[in-house]
Structure formats: C-alpha cells, structure tokens
Motif scaffolding. Structure first.
Motif, PDB file in Angstrom:
ATOM      1  N   TYR A 202       4.265  24.308  23.430  1.00 28.21           N
ATOM      2  CA  TYR A 202       3.866  23.057  22.782  1.00 28.21           C
ATOM      3  C   TYR A 202       2.423  23.167  22.309  1.00 28.21           C
ATOM      4  CZ  TYR A 202       3.073  17.992  22.336  1.00 28.21           C
ATOM      5  OH  TYR A 202       2.782  16.730  21.864  1.00 28.21           O
ATOM      6  N   GLY A 242       6.025  13.877  21.243  1.00 24.23           N
ATOM      7  CA  GLY A 242       5.548  15.158  20.724  1.00 24.23           C
ATOM      8  C   GLY A 242       6.408  16.322  21.163  1.00 24.23           C
ATOM      9  N   THR A 243       6.727  16.412  22.465  1.00 17.06           N
ATOM     10  CA  THR A 243       7.515  17.558  22.936  1.00 17.06           C
ATOM     11  C   THR A 243       8.927  17.524  22.367  1.00 17.06           C
ATOM     12  OG1 THR A 243       8.347  16.513  24.983  1.00 17.06           O
ATOM     13  CG2 THR A 243       6.194  17.610  25.085  1.00 17.06           C
ATOM     14  N   THR A 245       9.775  16.097  19.402  1.00 14.11           N
ATOM     15  CA  THR A 245       9.644  16.452  17.991  1.00 14.11           C
ATOM     16  C   THR A 245       9.524  17.962  17.822  1.00 14.11           C
ATOM     17  OG1 THR A 245       8.540  14.355  17.492  1.00 14.11           O
ATOM     18  CG2 THR A 245       8.270  16.126  15.897  1.00 14.11           C
ATOM     19  N   ALA A 467       0.581  19.740  14.856  1.00 15.35           N
ATOM     20  CA  ALA A 467       1.269  20.642  15.782  1.00 15.35           C
ATOM     21  C   ALA A 467       2.286  21.453  14.997  1.00 15.35           C
ATOM     22  CB  ALA A 467       1.946  19.849  16.894  1.00 15.35           C
ATOM     23  N   TRP A 482       4.057  18.990  12.196  1.00 10.25           N
ATOM     24  CA  TRP A 482       4.103  17.535  12.240  1.00 10.25           C
ATOM     25  C   TRP A 482       2.790  16.967  12.759  1.00 10.25           C
ATOM     26  CZ3 TRP A 482       5.890  20.755  15.844  1.00 10.25           C
ATOM     27  CH2 TRP A 482       5.561  20.511  17.175  1.00 10.25           C
ATOM     28  N   ARG A 484       0.876  12.836  14.040  1.00  5.62           N
ATOM     29  CA  ARG A 484       1.224  11.736  14.939  1.00  5.62           C
ATOM     30  C   ARG A 484       0.988  10.338  14.379  1.00  5.62           C
ATOM     31  NH1 ARG A 484      -0.688  14.358  20.760  1.00  5.62           N
ATOM     32  NH2 ARG A 484      -2.594  14.992  19.727  1.00  5.62           N
TER      33      ARG A 484
END
Length: 576
Positions: A202, A242-243, A245, A467, A482, A484
């Motif tokens: 990640y 986030g993780t 995605t 990320a 991506w 946020r």
C-alpha cells in the motif's frame, strides 16, 4: 436463511503465509474460508511438476495447511473453498480424503474439473502448450456446495469465483442475477490477493499503525450483492477506503471486468466507510458475460541464463561498452536473444563502494541449452583479468535453465466440459450461460491537459498526493493511480494525460498505452501493452511483474498546485 455470509481469504498466491489458515480459523467467526493459489507463473510451475508425476500438479502447501486445520474447520462449521487443485483437482480431492482418514475425520470433499484443455489444445487452435486451462466460473463450485461439501477444490477458475460461489449457493442466485453476481465478483477481487486488501503493498503504508503482521481480509456478502470488507478484530494492518481502492485497481484492464459468469462494471463501484476496519461496497452493476473464456497457456520457450557485472567508479559507460564488446566477441555461436541493460545505480563522490557502482546485466535465451550454458557464463568469468578495471560479477558461472512463455487464448464458453464432482462421486454438468455478448475492446479515455490555473505550483513527486498499485497480465503491465479528494481528482485526471504518462514512464514510448478513468474511485487505470515481453517467466526486465512500476511513477516529479499541498508542506516551502 441469513442475508449475509462471512467469506475469508487465507492465501493470495502459492507460497503465501502458511499459518494464515490457522489464523483465520482461530481469529473469529467465518462461514467460508477461501484461498487463491494460482497465477500465470504458478500454472507453469505446476505444469513442470506434472511432467515429473502425472498425479502432481496441485498446490502441495494446501495439504500441509489442512493437516493442521481441517479438524478445526469441521468443528467450527467453516466450509473450505480453494483453487489449490491446479492441474490435478481430482488428485488433490483424493489426497484430502486420505488425509482426513489418517486424522480420523469425516469430511465431504468435492471438486470441479473441465478447465484443463491441454489434451485438446491443438484441435482448439491453442497450439502445443505445456498447460492450457480455461478460466471457469463459480457455478460448478456452487453446485458442490449445494450438495453439502465441506471442502471444494478446483483447477483454474477465476480468482474471484471461489468467493462468488458461496454467495450463489447461499442466496440461490441464478445466471440472470447479474448485479448481485457482479457485486460478489468485486468483493472477491478485493480479498483474492489476501493482505493486499489490509495494507500490504500500500502506497500510504506509513499511515498504518501496525503492518508487521497484517491480518487477512474478510468479505461480508449480502443477498443483494453488496458487501463489507473487513478483517478479524485485533489483527494487524488496516481496512480502509484506500486499501480497498488499491486492490480494486490491481491488474484490471478497463472499466469492464470480464468474467465467465458476469461482466462487472468497475466504474459503478461505490465505497463508503462503515466503521473501524470496515469498508462497504455498493452500487455495482453487472452485464452479460462475454461469449468466450480466457485460456491460460504456458509453453516451454527454451533456455535462459544471465550474468551481472558490477561496474564501479569512473567511466561507467566506457567500462560497460568494453565488456559488452568482449562478451559479444566471445560468444562465437551467439544465442538467439541477447539483452543488455545498464542500471546506473552509481553516485558521484559516493561514500561507499556499493553506492559508487552500477550494474550491467546481460540475459540470453535460446532453444539450445549449450548456447546459454557454461559457454556463455564461463566466457564472462574468463574476462576477470582482461577487462575493465575493478571487474566483478555477482554470481559464479552456471548452466542455463528452462523458461516459459505465457500467452492468453480464447475459446467459446461451451468448449470446456465444466463438471462438478460431488462428494458421492456424482458428476454434474454445468451449462454455460445462455446469454452472452461478443467481447469488444474498451475505448481508451484521453484527457486534455489542464489549463493554467494562475496559482503557484511546485514540482514534486506524483506520490505526494497519489497512491498507485501495479502488476502484470501476461506481457502487459497495469498501473492504477488514485487520489483522495475531488480537488485532487480534477488535478490527477488532467495531469496524467497520454503524453504525460509516456514522459514519466519512458519505457512506455514504444508500447501502446491505454488509459481509463474511474471517477467514483478518483482513479486512472493505465495499461501498457507488451512492456513485459512474453511474461514473467521469460522476461529480462528488472521488475518482470511490474510490481514496482506504480511506485516508480509516484516518484516522478509533476507540477502540483500549492492549494492541494498539506498545510505543513506549504509552510515548509514558503507558500501562503
């Protein structure tokens, strides 16, 4: 009938954490525990196992896990579903029954077969590969579960199918239930790679408090196909938007995620926070599946070898040119393919010898093992006293080794003889879907560069805000990028234009680059065709599976508007 099932994962690849099955069974409540053991490279490895012993060709570590955990799974009422059968699901099913008998356990074991097209490859126009396996869907597994099987093993099914099948069985979905099926496919895609959904690989890993031993993921799947991604309480890692995605964008090739049972529209996925370590997935729409199935083909491509020269200090380019010329002259019967790469890892005025050194790598391939064996590697070592100053190689001379070539093929959905073999030995044919569509290539989305915004910008790494996650599909690389916030999304989509992508990743200049947008995820998906050659087993690229490609992209500098930078960064750079 409950309207939700808890489906865990305990393996993302052949070689994943051996203790994961035990951890998942002991860590909390589950209805099903799944495992993904197969990848393109794994099928080649299993194909070579089968050459030595026709009864082999399955993931042997699965049996080791079951020896420790089968009794616990039975006691807790957890059904086990995996694709660990590889090229020999019937043999693995028999081994599991034998294991249960040795352990004094009563267990009903079923398996799914029909994916193996090796014996029919030539007549199907698939050539003469070492392995040829169609990606089957979830309905065969579901039929095994309907029969009461406590353990189901398969060969080559899509990775998500081991997760989709329990939902089909529990909720009674049919092939017409495209939206629920698509929702379960997305849930399966998120958890199929294990801890990649809980903080592994990640980009913003420094934001996770404890990543020393991340827990494996769980999908709570509802009757309407929506789901919540979570993990056992008290385990390491994290489940966040986030993780999730990150894993959603992993190894996808456009908004339509094609599968044998349904095409899931990834551009309809909505993610929302559902509490600590809980992310809800809703809104997924499904379309009819394609009329063809993908076939994983692995062929023995020949033999390969490599040598790496350490080139230190001054005149790096001249030293590399000298040894390259010497090796070319020494190979009197040159191999078919010779590839040189010079990695300029050296630094001027370095304070260590390693930091002052570059690496010159040569990879050779040929159908004749002698041309890439000692005749090649010994020629390199024989230059030790006759080449550039500071001559050094990283390994002694060695023989070449066989390598494989991966290539995808396609057959009509009706070609594989998809069969569910129930615990009592009954064989049930699984009909292909009656409604399919002809697959069509996705249209790449071109973004126009942003207009000048009239505010200060700073040239900073793309990863200051974005990320990424990257990987391989055969010879193609995929990069998902991506951000946020909506403001960051407006910047990202107009920054990562087709031209800018090639500027940032110069290797892509000779490839076809396809670009797609996922507005609901604030993500750009990039596919770089052919950058990995003939796949991981034959590739000479520094990173043959493109796992670090996304992080390289994040390290490249781009103009970032000052207003998007964190306040602390803006103050540090003297921006109001």
């Amino acid at each position: 009938m409950t309207d939700v099932i808890r489906v865990g994962n305990c393996s993302g690849f052949y070689g994943d954490r051996l203790s994961a099955m035990r951890e998942m069974l002991d860590g909390g409540d589950l209805d099903y525990l799944t495992g993904d053991y197969l990848a393109e490279l794994t099928m080649l490895i299993l194909g070579r196992d089968r050459m030595k012993d026709p009864a082999k060709g399955y993931a042997k570590t699965y049996l080791r896990q079951l020896e420790d955990c089968l009794g616990t799974a039975i006691d807790k009422g957890v059904t086990l579903v995996s694709n660990a059968g590889g090229l020999a699901p019937a043999h693995l099913a028999a081994e599991i029954r034998a294991l249960a008998e040795r352990l004094g356990l009563e267990v009903s074991v079923a398996h799914v077969e029909g994916d193996d097209l090796h014996a029919r490859a030539d007549e199907l126009g698939l050539g003469s590969p070492l392995t040829a396996n169609a990606y089957l869907g979830a309905f065969g597994i579901a039929r095994c579960l309907d029969s009461g099987a406590q353990v189901v093993v398969t060969g080559r099914v899509t990775d998500a199918s081991v997760v989709v099948a329990p939902a089909i069985s529990r909720f009674g979905w049919g092939r017409e239930d495209l939206d629920p099926l698509a929702g379960a496919v997305v849930a399966g895609h998120v958890i199929e790679c294990g801890t990649q959904a809980t903080g592994g690989n990640y980009s913003f890993f420094t934001e996770i408090a404890d990543l020393r031993h991340p827990g494996f993921p769980i999908a709570e799947i509802h009757a309407d196909g929506s789901s919540v991604i979570t993990k056992h309480e008290g385990t390491g890692g994290a489940v966040s938007i986030g993780t999730v995605t990150a894993q959603l964008m992993y190894e996808v090739t456009g908004p339509r995620y094609l599968g044998p049972d349904v095409t899931a529209r990834l551009d309809t996925v909505r993610l929302s926070d559902d509490g600590p370590d809980r992310v809800r997935i809703t809104g997924v729409r499904g379309e009819a599946p394609p009329s063809t199935l993908k076939v994983s083909r692995n062929t023995l491509g020949g033999f390969r070898n490599e040598m790496t020269f350490v080139v230190t200090g001054l005149d790096i380019d001249a030293k590399a040119e000298l040894v390259r010329g010497q090796m070319t002259a020494a190979m009197t019967a040159p191999p078919r393919d010779v590839e040189w790469t010079l990695a300029r890892t050296d630094h001027a005025d370095a304070d260590t010898e390693e930091a002052a050194s570059a690496l010159l790598r040569v990879v050779v391939r040929d159908s004749d093992p002698k041309k890439v064996g000692r005749a090649f590697s010994s020629a390199a070592v024989e230059l030790a006293l006759a080449s550039y100053p500071g001559f050094c190689v990283t390994a002694p001379p060695a023989e070449g080794s066989p390598y494989g070539v991966f290539e995808a093929g396609y057959v009509d959905q009706a070609v594989p003889q998809h069969v569910a073999v129930l615990p009592d030995g009954t064989r049930v044919d699984i009909d292909p879907p009656s409604v399919t569509v002809e697959p069509a290539p996705e249209e790449s989305v071109t973004a126009e560069p942003a207009e000048p915004i009239g505010e200060p910008t700073r040239d900073l790494p793309l990863g200051t805000l974005a990320a990424a996650r990257s990987g391989d599909k055969g010879g193609n690389a995929n990069v998902g990028v991506w951000v946020r916030t909506d403001a960051e999304w407006d910047w990202l989509r107009t920054t990562l234009t087709d031209d800018r992508i090639v500027d940032l990743l110069p290797e892509a200049a000779v490839s076809t680059v396809r670009r797609y947008e996922f507005p609901h995820l604030r993500a750009v998906n990039i596919v770089i065709e052919g950058i990995l050659g003939e796949g991981v087993a034959s590739g000479a690229r520094f990173d043959p599976q493109a796992k670090g490609l996304g992080e390289w992209l994040r390290s490249r500098h781009v103009p970032i508007p000052a207003s998007l930078l964190p306040v602390s960064d803006r103050a540090e750079r003297g921006i109001a």
